[in-house]
Design an enzyme around this catalytic site. Structure first.
Site, PDB file in Angstrom:
ATOM      1  N   CYS A   1      31.191  35.963  36.268  1.00 53.09           N
ATOM      2  CA  CYS A   1      31.528  34.672  36.812  1.00 53.09           C
ATOM      3  C   CYS A   1      31.395  34.630  38.392  1.00 53.09           C
ATOM      4  O   CYS A   1      30.623  34.091  39.094  1.00 53.09           O
ATOM      5  CB  CYS A   1      32.993  34.043  36.532  1.00 53.09           C
TER       6      CYS A   1
ATOM      7  N   CYS B   1      38.501  42.629  32.376  1.00 55.59           N
ATOM      8  CA  CYS B   1      39.303  41.356  32.557  1.00 55.59           C
ATOM      9  C   CYS B   1      39.772  41.233  31.509  1.00 55.59           C
ATOM     10  O   CYS B   1      40.848  40.508  31.356  1.00 55.59           O
ATOM     11  CB  CYS B   1      38.019  40.266  32.663  1.00 55.59           C
TER      12      CYS B   1
END
Length: 375
Positions: free
Chosen positions: A195, A99
């Site tokens: 998340c 990420c």
């Protein structure tokens, strides 16, 4: 309105909020940008909308422009598809590393430049220094919060355009600054995990994409102990979730995952937390990423981490002709896991890192020792 010099990635948490505050206090033009990296899947588990509202509130409090970008498509292609492929292969990936490389310091950086900014800032606990004509990534001053491990895939271009305003601060000081400044995120709980999984059960989430494939649980000698829902739901060293009750003739002690045979769909377990089947002295990696562009030597001593928040481990590194590494540790390492990242350090400086490909731990179910990789 003039273009901001720095765009801060405002996540809706206290760390990025204080990063923005400290930059505002320098008097330079600053803007905030919230990244949505995961589309709501209807479960209600992802806190993206709540975080977005908090980020808007922080920017309003600081009097800086707020921008929004949806990078969920880029996240899916650059991070999540790899995440699923690795688990399907029986490895244990680290999506936070990807990420950072694929979204936060690639698409976010590009978006900031489109807004006219020269650089980006985030709330990571890390530091950047320019020494000897090269940019260096240094550990955050708060060793317990240091996030350089997750940033090891950054290179010279990204570091030249990045600032970490809170990297020199301990977490307690960050909270104090936020509280005294009246930031609405000053008491917000730190986010944990990934998340797109949120607070839900990891196995339940993964099962939506990798359907259960029940198989046998065996001990290292091949004796059947029980059954499992799928080897890709487990990682080396794991204790939780095995659901092994009392086994006749075995002590009433916890069981730990010590091996996975993906092809045969067999999960191997042992009752020794430091089982010899989990211990390795040598690790082989995939191609290494060097933050400064090249290794310090073909062979050298340094320290390494094979997981986040692990204490630094002394080792000797040998760079192979194909760019991979062979790393030998001074002491045996527990549960070095293919798919996870091995990150090298020279004092506080992060040299870079690579994905673990294999180890020299013995392989359960075989008569003799062999290099462990996922079969």
């Amino acid at each position: 309105m003039s273009a901001p010099r720095t765009v801060v990635g405002v996540s809706g948490g206290v760390d990025s909020s204080v990063a923005a505050l400290l930059l505002v206090r320098t008097g330079e033009p600053v803007a905030g940008l919230f990244m949505q990296n995961w589309d709501d899947d209807g479960s209600g588990e992802c806190r993206a909308e709540e975080d977005r509202r908090d980020a808007v509130a922080v920017c309003g409090r600081l009097g800086i422009p707020f921008h929004f970008r949806n990078f969920s498509r880029e996240y899916w292609a650059g991070v999540f598809e790899h995440f699923l492929a690795e688990y399907a292969a029986g490895r244990t990936p680290n999506p936070d590393v990807l990420c950072n490389r694929e979204v936060k310091f690639k698409h976010f950086l590009a978006a900031a430049r489109e807004l006219g900014a020269e650089r980006i800032a985030t709330g990571h606990y890390a530091r950047v220094a320019f020494e000897g004509g090269r940019w260096r990534l240094l550990r955050g001053a708060d060793r317990d919060k240091d996030q350089s491990y997750f940033l090891h895939q950054l290179g010279q271009e990204q570091l030249a355009a990045t600032v970490f305003p809170i990297g020199h601060l301990p977490k307690a000081e960050v909270r104090r600054i936020a509280r005294e400044a009246g930031l609405p995120t000053h008491a917000k709980k730190d986010s944990t995990g990934i998340c797109f999984i949120g607070e839900r059960d990891f196995r339940q989430f993964l099962g939506r994409y990798l359907p259960a494939q029940p198989g046998e649980i065996r001990d290292p000698q091949g004796v059947r102990i029980g059954t499992h829902p799928g080897v890709f739901y487990f990682t080396l060293g794991q204790r939780e979730g095995l659901n092994i009750g009392g086994v006749r003739g075995r002590p009433a002690a916890p069981w730990y995952v010590v091996g996975k045979d993906v092809a045969a769909n067999i999960l191997y377990v042992d009752q020794d937390r430091d089982s010899p089947w989990l211990m390795s002295r040598e690790v082989r990696t995939e191609a290494m990423h060097w933050i400064e562009g090249a290794p310090p030597a073909a062979e050298f001593a340094c320290t390494a981490q094979i997981r986040y928040r692990q204490e630094e481990q002394a080792c000797r590194v040998r760079v192979q002709d194909d760019g991979t590494l062979r790393v030998r540790f001074d002491r045996p390492q527990r549960a070095a896991t293919p798919g996870q990242s091995l990150v090298l350090y020279d004092g506080p400086a992060c040299l870079g890192g690579a994905v673990i490909a294999a180890t020299d731990a013995p392989v359960p179910g075989r008569s003799g020792p062999a290099e462990r990789t996922v079969r």
